[in-house]
Motif scaffolding. Structure first.
Motif, PDB file in Angstrom:
ATOM      1  N   PHE A  31      -9.626  -0.481  -2.156  1.00 53.82           N
ATOM      2  CA  PHE A  31      -7.834  -0.136  -2.071  1.00 53.82           C
ATOM      3  C   PHE A  31      -7.903   1.236  -2.419  1.00 53.82           C
ATOM      4  N   ALA A  32      -8.682   1.552  -3.523  1.00 53.73           N
ATOM      5  CA  ALA A  32      -8.606   2.684  -3.797  1.00 53.73           C
ATOM      6  C   ALA A  32      -9.170   3.598  -2.966  1.00 53.73           C
ATOM      7  N   LEU A  41      -0.936   4.287  -7.321  1.00 58.37           N
ATOM      8  CA  LEU A  41      -1.823   2.449  -8.734  1.00 58.37           C
ATOM      9  C   LEU A  41      -2.353   2.581  -7.266  1.00 58.37           C
ATOM     10  N   SER A  42      -3.462   2.776  -7.618  1.00 54.74           N
ATOM     11  CA  SER A  42      -4.638   3.447  -6.665  1.00 54.74           C
ATOM     12  C   SER A  42      -6.316   1.726  -7.725  1.00 54.74           C
ATOM     13  N   GLY A  43      -5.756   1.204  -9.319  1.00 53.75           N
ATOM     14  CA  GLY A  43      -6.591   0.569  -9.602  1.00 53.75           C
ATOM     15  C   GLY A  43      -6.695  -0.905  -9.686  1.00 53.75           C
ATOM     16  N   ILE A  78       0.696  -1.299   0.016  1.00 54.19           N
ATOM     17  CA  ILE A  78       0.119   0.286   0.232  1.00 54.19           C
ATOM     18  C   ILE A  78       0.970   1.440   0.266  1.00 54.19           C
ATOM     19  N   VAL A  79       2.062   1.150   0.833  1.00 59.58           N
ATOM     20  CA  VAL A  79       2.877   2.143   1.064  1.00 59.58           C
ATOM     21  C   VAL A  79       3.782   2.877  -0.602  1.00 59.58           C
ATOM     22  N   LEU A  80       3.858   1.125  -1.537  1.00 58.67           N
ATOM     23  CA  LEU A  80       4.309   1.907  -2.432  1.00 58.67           C
ATOM     24  C   LEU A  80       3.498   1.939  -3.288  1.00 58.67           C
ATOM     25  N   ALA A 119      -6.566   7.846  -0.220  1.00 62.58           N
ATOM     26  CA  ALA A 119      -6.897   8.915   1.385  1.00 62.58           C
ATOM     27  C   ALA A 119      -5.605   9.846   1.609  1.00 62.58           C
ATOM     28  N   ASP A 120      -6.642  11.316   1.594  1.00 61.25           N
ATOM     29  CA  ASP A 120      -5.248  12.090   2.309  1.00 61.25           C
ATOM     30  C   ASP A 120      -5.648  12.375   4.155  1.00 61.25           C
TER      31      ASP A 120
END
Length: 450
Positions: A212-213, A54-56, A32-34, A218-219
């Protein structure tokens, strides 16, 4: 259970170590960090492609193999699960290829026919071709040919070292081919396992992309001082852990990992109790959205605590804690999570405090977040209806827990020891057991469906 066991107070050893789930959790966090920082990584390494997180949806699928690989390596290299007798494998007694070829061909026919029938089920059922399920069908469709091709070398290889290569899959293949005697009990065992994988696997894949996206994009800094928004985001992240690790469990059912399905629940009541909790049977899709609706004119926790800043933070912390327990109850399984199955006995993690931490935390979350007995229109009728409906939902989960226990108690003496140990030593289980005896006197024992 023996008196000696009761006196020692020793909790039965878990078939799943804590390390395997933690390895998957660490791999998921790293991925997730990547993905969140992919834009700067791609820029720094001059990689081709867009400079964006990479949120697809396919990035969410890649997460499964990333976390699954980490848990597999831990299982093989640290826990050495491939050497356990429970795998049904004897690595020292490898048979000649010619000796097992006929058996392997029968099993390959069985697997291909099974997948074709599951594919036909997907094709016929309309809900698989609408909404979030469309993505699951794309993924499964893309995996179909590789799965068919790779099944050949896998079956040919594994049958040479299996103690009993004529397992339930073989019996279904023998039934189809009709050359040798087959056992109907084994055929049903085969189909229970694959029905579980087919139904729940598609559902789990379908809900991967959304959460996941949202976490990748997210901020977090924007909501640090906002308890409702921060709690919602943290809860979303914890549900992501549950979904990702849980989906891996449905996919990595391999004997060398000792993660194969020993048996699917043979109780009809168990299937009914489980399936009504998921689409398309879930209460929200039973023709009317309020069949078991318990949030009619409710404001929810944020509404009732809005005027009290301290209460907002405390309530948010409670909901996050309950969701964390729920996520813990999933990743503690490592590679072995799935509904309606027996895949070994888990006695560590949250399962040392209660036999059903996921159901308990989930239901407490619903009560604490919806607060069904408080309504914004002041209607006593709505308050009572909401309370009754959520009580019915909680009752369904109690019923579901009982059917799962009935299945496991019949399957494994270790689970019977664990069940008895929890009744005597786990504070939460003892308290719930006392309450259930008061509210729900013991009735007739549930009987298997076959």
């Amino acid at each position: 259970m023996s008196t000696a066991f009761r006196k020692t107070g020793a909790r039965p050893a878990s078939d799943v170590s804590a390390g395997v789930g933690l390895a998957g959790l660490a791999a998921l966090a790293f991925w997730i960090v990547l993905c969140r920082n992919w834009a700067s990584i791609a820029e720094g390494l001059s990689l081709p492609g867009p400079r964006a997180p990479l949120s697809g949806p396919y990035a969410s699928v890649a997460t499964l193999f990333f976390t699954g690989a980490a848990m597999t390596l831990w299982s093989l290299c640290v826990d050495k699960v491939h050497l356990r007798p429970s795998t049904g494998i004897d690595w020292t007694a490898q048979r000649a290829f010619a000796e097992t070829l006929d058996t392997s061909i029968t099993k390959i026919v069985s697997l291909w026919a099974t997948w074709a029938l599951i594919g036909g089920f997907y094709w016929v059922c309309r809900w698989y071709w609408d909404g979030q399920y469309l993505f699951a069908m794309q993924v499964i469709g893309s995996a179909a040919i590789p799965l068919v091709v790779l099944s050949i070398p896998y079956v040919l290889w594994i049958d040479r070292v299996l103690v009993n290569p004529r397992d339930s899959a073989w019996h279904f293949g023998a039934m189809l081919i009709g050359r040798e005697a087959w056992d109907a009990v084994e055929v049903r065992r085969h189909w229970r396992a694959w029905a579980i994988k087919g139904f729940f696997g598609a559902f789990m894949i379908s809900i991967l992309p959304g959460g996941f996206a949202r976490i990748v994009e997210a901020d977090f800094s924007a909501v640090l001082n906002q308890p409702v928004e921060l709690a919602s985001l943290l809860i979303e992240g914890l549900f992501l852990i549950d979904v990702q690790i849980g989906t891996v469990g449905y996919l990595f059912t391999f004997r060398p990992l000792d993660a194969h399905i020993r048996s699917g629940n043979p109780l009809l009541a168990g299937w009914v109790a489980a399936l009504i909790c998921y689409p398309p049977f879930v209460w929200g899709t039973m023709g009317r959205a309020d069949v078991l609706g318990y949030e009619v004119n409710t404001g929810g926790w944020a509404h009732w605590a809005a005027a009290y800043d301290g209460m907002l933070w405390a309530w948010a912390a409670l909901l996050v804690l309950l969701t964390a327990v729920y996520a813990w109850a999933t990743f503690a399984f490592g590679l072995r999570f799935s509904n309606l199955t027996y895949r070994g006995v888990l006695t560590n993690g949250p399962y040392r405090f209660t036999r059903h931490p996921a159901y308990l935390s989930k239901n407490l979350f619903w009560w604490a977040s919806a607060v069904p007995f408080l309504v914004t229109n002041g209607s006593v009728t709505d308050a009572v209806r909401n309370t009754v409906m959520l009580s019915v939902v909680s009752g369904i989960y109690y019923w579901r827990a009982r059917t799962e226990e009935a299945h496991l108690l019949a399957e494994d003496s270790k689970y019977r020891e664990y069940h008895a140990w929890m009744s005597e030593n786990a504070s939460i289980t003892r308290a719930l057991r006392a309450v259930s005896r008061l509210l729900l006197p013991r009735g007739p024992q549930m009987q298997p469906a076959e």
